[in-house]
Design a protein around this motif. Structure first.
Motif, short mmCIF file in Angstrom:
data_model
loop_
_atom_site.label_atom_id
_atom_site.label_comp_id
_atom_site.label_asym_id
_atom_site.label_seq_id
_atom_site.Cartn_x
_atom_site.Cartn_y
_atom_site.Cartn_z
N GLU A 180 0.83 -1.20 0.00
CA GLU A 180 0.00 0.00 0.00
C GLU A 180 0.87 1.26 0.00
OE1 GLU A 180 -3.24 -0.09 -0.07
OE2 GLU A 180 -3.85 -2.05 0.67
N GLU A 181 0.20 2.40 -0.12
CA GLU A 181 0.75 3.71 0.21
C GLU A 181 1.84 4.21 -0.74
OE1 GLU A 181 1.59 2.22 3.97
OE2 GLU A 181 -0.23 2.98 4.90
N LEU A 182 1.74 3.84 -2.02
CA LEU A 182 2.60 4.42 -3.04
C LEU A 182 1.76 5.40 -3.87
CD1 LEU A 182 4.64 1.28 -4.10
CD2 LEU A 182 5.46 3.23 -2.77
N PRO A 183 2.39 6.35 -4.55
CA PRO A 183 1.63 7.38 -5.28
C PRO A 183 0.93 6.81 -6.52
CG PRO A 183 3.96 7.61 -5.73
CD PRO A 183 3.85 6.57 -4.65
N ALA A 184 -0.09 7.51 -6.99
CA ALA A 184 -0.80 7.14 -8.22
C ALA A 184 -1.21 8.42 -8.95
CB ALA A 184 -2.02 6.28 -7.92
N GLN A 185 -1.10 8.38 -10.27
CA GLN A 185 -1.50 9.52 -11.09
C GLN A 185 -2.84 9.19 -11.73
OE1 GLN A 185 -0.02 12.62 -11.63
NE2 GLN A 185 -1.95 13.04 -12.70
N ARG A 186 -3.91 9.80 -11.24
CA ARG A 186 -5.25 9.49 -11.76
C ARG A 186 -5.47 10.12 -13.13
NH1 ARG A 186 -7.01 11.62 -6.96
NH2 ARG A 186 -8.39 13.05 -8.07
N LYS A 187 -6.18 9.37 -13.97
CA LYS A 187 -6.55 9.90 -15.28
C LYS A 187 -7.60 10.99 -15.15
CE LYS A 187 -8.32 8.50 -19.82
NZ LYS A 187 -8.78 7.36 -20.66
N TYR A 188 -8.53 10.82 -14.19
CA TYR A 188 -9.61 11.79 -13.96
C TYR A 188 -9.49 12.36 -12.56
CZ TYR A 188 -11.77 9.50 -18.02
OH TYR A 188 -12.01 8.99 -19.27
N ALA A 189 -9.77 13.64 -12.43
CA ALA A 189 -9.73 14.27 -11.12
C ALA A 189 -10.95 13.93 -10.29
CB ALA A 189 -9.62 15.79 -11.27
#
Length: 495
Positions: free
Chosen positions: A185-194
């Motif tokens: 858990e707890e790693l960053p993610a770049q979402r496609k949608y805000a």
């Protein structure tokens, strides 16, 4: 970018010059910090930021995995490029459910090889389900030696560490795990949608349908701790998300087995059902919509139907894969239900939730499928009247039981059946999707209409799209729309 507070705190205090932490996610945060330094040095040398390009093939699970990979890349200093030709680092997150998916990836890798000849600094990574197949790894070793990093579905969280190994040794990195019970858990993610996000609630599959490669490439079922899921959704909502899609190969079996968490081996885990999880997700203030994917018919409980019936946030859409309408074929597929049981389940769902949109998956040409078997499928399609159906020709996957089954049916006959099914599905969908014309419904605006920039595109609770006049200020908002005209598979409407 979605950050976990633990990630940010650990990133600040971790010493990248010290010993490598043993536990996750601290180990990966350590390598994120190490890679930051290397990427900065390279960027300073070039006089520009390094760029990356993600390419995702396949399902929503893969899409969510790619968001995590992109989050790591951005955290170590990469900027996302708009196309492969502009990238210093390209990763392909692959799907292997069907053979044509593999061939498509091989074709794209061939194109990347040409790019690499003109830009030797380009680094190429391949991961995902396709990478879990031993035959694919052998092909990559022999014929695609220009691919720098290869990893599978079980260790996507290790991207920074694998990149560090490639950067510092100059050697090709291939690391495939056969299976795991670990969840990091707890790693960053770049979402496609805000405004909307997928949320993994579990990984892997225990069903072993005879045609399906997924249990072999995704591993056994392991559910996430409910507290981790709920906390992630709370943080997403605080960051502007109004709709979440709960993801799993079979969400209905959530809670039967949990993964391990290296950071807190003594963490206390509550064992709850999927229906109970939905009840708790619904209590999160600020969250307006809940979706989930995918449900296996054999595990869909009365409790889940009851929760959906009374929920004000769970969307009125259920994806319930049929695969075949023939009980004989369903048994050969190892699906654990009959035609009659599927129809009875649909009748119960429709009785309790009349406004529910029902979609499905259907395979044509499973080994040994006869004309009578196919007509059983057509019978279910006509009786259920799905809002839409994803129809597929059977694809032989080496390593699955169905791959060794004899099939005397000529390909031309299978293709004719497929086209017959497709016509029937489309005819029924066009009739079903016009039933709400004249109604006012709520739509989550997802973007500008690709064909008409004066219109926006919104998604209704039942998962059908509606196009109506509007501008970018509406994106991410839930608005009431009058459904004025049905175009078969979508509506034209007005605010």
């Amino acid at each position: 970018m979605y950050y976990n507070p633990y990630f940010e705190e650990t990133l600040q205090k971790i010493d990248e010059t010290g010993p490598i932490p043993e536990r996750e996610p601290d180990r990966q945060i350590y390598f994120v910090k190490k890679m930051r330094k290397l990427v900065k040095e390279k960027s300073d040398q070039l006089g520009r930021p390094l760029t990356c390009f993600p390419q995702t093939f396949g399902c929503q699970m893969n899409a969510r995995d790619s968001e995590k990979l992109l989050g790591i890349l951005k955290e170590i200093g990469y900027v996302e490029a708009s196309k492969e030709e502009e990238a210093d680092f390209v990763f392909y997150n692959t799907c292997t459910v069907r053979e044509n998916a593999n061939q498509r990836v091989y074709g794209r890798l061939g194109y990347l090889n040409r790019l690499k000849r003109s830009n030797p600094e380009l680094q190429i990574a391949m991961c995902g389900c396709m990478a879990q197949e031993p035959s694919v790894i052998e092909t990559l070793k022999k014929s695609y030696r220009f691919v720098d990093i290869v990893f599978g579905t079980h260790n996507i969280f290790k991207l920074a560490e694998l990149m560090y190994r490639r950067w510092t040794t100059g050697e090709r990195v291939i690391e495939i795990w056969n299976d795991t019970n670990q969840i990091v858990e707890e790693l960053p993610a770049q979402r496609k949608y805000a405004f909307k996000s997928g949320v993994n609630i579990m990984f892997g599959c225990n069903n072993f349908c005879s045609y399906c490669i997924v249990p072999y490439v995704r591993g056994r079922e392991r559910s996430r701790n409910p507290e981790d899921i709920l906390q992630e959704i709370r943080e997403l909502v605080q960051d502007g998300v109004v709709e979440v899609m709960l993801l799993g190969q079979n969400v209905n079996s959530y809670g039967k087995s949990y993964g391990t968490y290296d950071r807190e081996l003594d963490k206390q885990k509550r064992s709850i059902s999927f229906a109970e999880l939905l009840r708790e997700v619904e209590q999160i203030e600020g969250l307006e919509r809940i979706r989930f994917m995918t449900s296996h018919p054999k595990d869909l409980s009365d409790e889940l139907i009851e929760v959906m019936k009374h929920s004000s946030k769970i969307c009125r859409h259920l994806h319930l894969p049929l695969q075949s309408g023939s009980s004989r074929v369903l048994k050969a597929m190892n699906r654990h239900y009959t035609k009659e049981q599927y129809l009875a389940l649909v009748e119960k769902i429709r009785r309790e939730i009349p406004d529910l949109s029902l979609t499905t998956d259907i395979i044509v040409g499973f080994p040994g499928e006869t004309e009578e078997d196919f007509e059983e499928t057509m019978d279910v399609v006509r009786r259920v009247r799905f809002d839409s159906a994803f129809t597929f020709l059977y694809s032989k996957r080496i390593g699955t039981p169905a791959a060794s089954m004899y099939d005397p049916t000529p390909p031309a006959v299978i293709q004719e059946r497929f086209e017959r099914l497709l016509r029937e599905v489309q005819r029924i969908s066009a009739e079903v999707c016009c039933k709400d014309v004249g109604q006012i419904q709520k739509a989550l605006v997802e973007g500008i209409d690709e064909k008409n920039p004066e219109f926006v595109t919104g998604r209704l609770s039942n998962n059908i799209m509606v196009h109506f006049r509007g501008d970018a200020s509406l994106i991410g908002k839930i608005v009431e729309v009058r459904l004025e005209e049905s175009r078969g598979f979508y509506y034209i409407g007005s605010v």
